[in-house]
Motif scaffolding. Structure first.
Motif, short mmCIF file in Angstrom:
data_model
loop_
_atom_site.label_atom_id
_atom_site.label_comp_id
_atom_site.label_asym_id
_atom_site.label_seq_id
_atom_site.Cartn_x
_atom_site.Cartn_y
_atom_site.Cartn_z
N ALA A 59 0.77 -0.74 0.71
CA ALA A 59 -0.06 0.08 0.17
C ALA A 59 0.78 1.17 -0.13
O ALA A 59 0.75 1.79 -0.61
CB ALA A 59 -0.95 -0.39 1.33
N ARG A 60 1.60 1.27 0.57
CA ARG A 60 2.82 2.49 1.02
C ARG A 60 3.17 3.18 -0.67
O ARG A 60 3.96 3.73 -1.21
CB ARG A 60 4.19 2.21 1.45
N ALA A 61 3.86 1.48 -1.20
CA ALA A 61 4.86 1.71 -2.61
C ALA A 61 3.51 1.88 -3.34
O ALA A 61 3.74 3.64 -4.30
CB ALA A 61 5.23 0.43 -2.94
N VAL A 62 2.20 1.30 -3.63
CA VAL A 62 1.22 2.28 -3.91
C VAL A 62 0.74 3.79 -4.45
O VAL A 62 0.69 4.69 -5.18
CB VAL A 62 -0.06 1.42 -4.20
N PRO A 118 11.26 -2.06 -6.09
CA PRO A 118 10.79 -3.39 -6.32
C PRO A 118 10.61 -3.99 -5.13
O PRO A 118 10.93 -4.18 -4.29
CB PRO A 118 11.67 -4.28 -7.37
N LEU A 119 8.69 -3.99 -5.21
CA LEU A 119 8.35 -4.83 -4.01
C LEU A 119 9.61 -6.01 -3.13
O LEU A 119 8.68 -6.83 -4.72
CB LEU A 119 6.73 -5.25 -3.96
N PRO A 120 9.27 -6.86 -2.16
CA PRO A 120 9.98 -8.06 -1.92
C PRO A 120 8.95 -9.01 -2.57
O PRO A 120 7.58 -9.05 -2.17
CB PRO A 120 10.37 -9.00 -1.05
N GLU A 121 9.61 -9.88 -3.66
CA GLU A 121 8.34 -10.48 -4.03
C GLU A 121 8.71 -12.82 -2.81
O GLU A 121 9.84 -13.53 -3.84
CB GLU A 121 8.75 -11.24 -5.34
N LEU A 151 0.62 -10.50 -5.71
CA LEU A 151 0.14 -9.17 -6.36
C LEU A 151 1.80 -8.68 -6.26
O LEU A 151 1.51 -7.31 -6.69
CB LEU A 151 -0.51 -8.55 -4.52
N ALA A 152 2.54 -8.37 -5.45
CA ALA A 152 3.98 -8.03 -6.07
C ALA A 152 4.64 -8.16 -7.05
O ALA A 152 4.89 -7.50 -7.99
CB ALA A 152 4.90 -8.26 -4.80
N ALA A 153 4.64 -9.52 -7.69
CA ALA A 153 4.84 -9.52 -9.26
C ALA A 153 4.34 -8.54 -9.77
O ALA A 153 4.26 -8.17 -10.85
CB ALA A 153 4.92 -11.24 -9.71
N SER A 154 3.07 -8.43 -9.62
CA SER A 154 1.98 -7.93 -10.52
C SER A 154 2.47 -6.31 -10.59
O SER A 154 2.56 -5.23 -11.51
CB SER A 154 0.58 -8.05 -10.30
N PHE A 155 2.19 -5.85 -9.15
CA PHE A 155 2.70 -4.19 -8.85
C PHE A 155 3.85 -3.95 -9.73
O PHE A 155 3.79 -2.83 -10.38
CB PHE A 155 3.39 -3.60 -7.44
N ASN A 156 5.23 -5.28 -9.03
CA ASN A 156 6.85 -4.66 -9.59
C ASN A 156 6.39 -4.35 -11.62
O ASN A 156 7.25 -3.55 -11.92
CB ASN A 156 7.57 -5.75 -9.77
#
Length: 433
Positions: A179-182, A193-196, A205-210
């Motif tokens: 949420a903070r990254a978004v 990048p978010l840790p996957e 979710l993390a992979a899709s956001f990255n």
């Protein structure tokens, strides 16, 4: 009642209610199918022993009765008196005592009421034509379901809370980070990048956001490159056209020449605004004496435009100076074009240092206050003809504010018109030394 907003709190509530329901159901079943039968059997055995002791005592010789009474006292904690005394009755509400009195009445054939004195519970038992007063220890008391429920619910709540904290943190932690990254991602700046890792859903979710963030950043970068190239390529023919206009013979109608020059200026301004909109921001912020900085910016816009300061002093504020100058300039120009004038007021709000640009126009309808930040959006056709412009002024303002963490809102001013407020978060403000 409003539910808590966090995933941890809501999960704890759901698990707690479920645990409380299970505990209540378990206690009810335990009371009905275990505790009640045990109480009934215990009261019946106790009543049988008391009545049997009374009948045995009556059948014994006077010499043996004393030894029998001592034996019953030692072995079964029963006190046998041959002369009943008037004693106060026990308080109502004890389920076990009521059940014991009922069993004694059934076995003796006469109504029996329990009494209390000397730390014992007494019962007058008729046997062989006499009435004996037999005392028993009050240790056998009814269970307290309410206390049991409270204990089980409290202990269960602690267990559920500890378990949910352990489980939910494994989910809520990565979700909070996502949420903070978004929330902080704007596309113009590099992102971490978010840790996957973690459960499969969070990894997805993390992979899709990255992947999305990389695509958006690449798209914005390509857009900037494309518009910068177009701007550069268009400036060359515009410059040639200006030279051509300058070289026109003197007998050419000067009104036509002036019209060409106005159109060329409008095209140059449109290209410049489009480039500013595409680039967004790449400027770094640094501490500034806010009052001196803002006074200089306002003086650069218009010498006659003043600033009304409220709730000062303001000290140093961490700002990207050129980006904020562009924001303030666009808001002032917009207020003058569409609101009949501009005023600037600065105060300390709950969300930081707030700069207000006020106008005296008819105001912006509430349902259009977000739409006007879209590129090329206009409220009506008459404005388009009367004021001109590229339609990118407020879009540039919104993009710069988002990139630097400023909050831009359009509200209705107290005296009518529009209040364009830009809030610089408190975390970026530095108190004066």
């Amino acid at each position: 009642m409003r539910l808590p907003s966090t995933l941890l709190s809501r999960t704890n509530i759901v698990l707690g209610l479920s645990a409380a329901g299970i505990a209540a159901t378990s206690i009810l079943a335990l009371a009905m199918f275990v505790i009640r039968p045990i109480q009934d059997r215990s009261a019946d055995d106790e009543a049988g022993l008391i009545v049997l002791s009374a009948k045995t005592w009556v059948e014994l010789s006077p010499e043996a009765r004393l030894y029998f009474a001592l034996e019953m006292l030692q072995e079964h904690d029963l006190t046998i008196l041959a002369e009943p005394r008037p004693l106060p009755f026990v308080d109502t509400g004890n389920a076990y005592y009521e059940l014991l009195a009922s069993k004694l009445s059934q076995r003796s054939g006469e109504p029996v009421q329990l009494m209390e004195s000397d730390g014992l519970v007494w019962a007058d038992i008729p046997a062989g034509g006499v009435v004996l007063q037999i005392g028993i220890s009050p240790e056998r008391r009814a269970s307290e379901p309410l206390y049991v429920i409270i204990s089980v619910v409290l202990i269960g709540a602690v267990i559920v809370f500890a378990t949910s904290v352990h489980i939910v943190r494994r989910v809520a932690g990565p979700l909070s980070e996502a949420a903070r990254a978004v929330e902080s991602f704007r596309g113009a700046e590099p992102f971490a990048p978010l840790p996957e890792e973690g459960p499969a859903e969070l990894v997805t979710l993390a992979a899709s956001f990255n992947a999305m963030a990389r695509d958006v950043s690449e798209l914005l970068s390509n857009r900037t490159t494309l518009l910068a190239g177009i701007s550069h390529d268009l400036r060359t023919p515009l410059t040639r056209m200006r030279f051509a206009v300058e070289l026109l013979p003197d007998d050419v109608d000067r009104e036509i020449v002036a019209r060409f020059e106005r159109n060329l200026s409008a095209m140059e301004e449109l290209i410049s605004n489009a480039l500013r909109f595409a680039r967004g921001t790449g400027e770094d912020a640094h501490p500034l004496d806010f009052e001196a900085y803002l006074e200089s910016v306002v003086a650069g816009i218009d010498d006659d435009l003043g600033v009304e300061w409220r709730d000062g002093p303001f000290g140093e504020v961490n700002l990207a100076p050129e980006a904020f100058q562009r924001v303030l300039t666009n808001l002032v120009v917009n207020a003058r074009q569409h609101g009949g004038g501009a005023e600037i007021m600065v105060d300390n709000g709950a969300d930081g240092v707030v700069v207000h640009v006020l106008d005296h126009g008819p105001g912006i309808p509430e349902h259009d206050r977000e739409k006007v930040f879209q590129p090329f959006y206009r409220l009506d056709g008459s404005r388009r003809q009367a004021t001109g412009g590229s339609g990118l002024g407020l879009a540039i303002v919104r993009q710069l504010c988002q990139a630097h963490g400023w909050d831009i809102r359009l509200e209705r001013a107290a005296g009518g018109g529009t209040d364009a407020r830009v809030a610089i978060p408190i975390g970026e403000a530095h108190a004066p030394a």
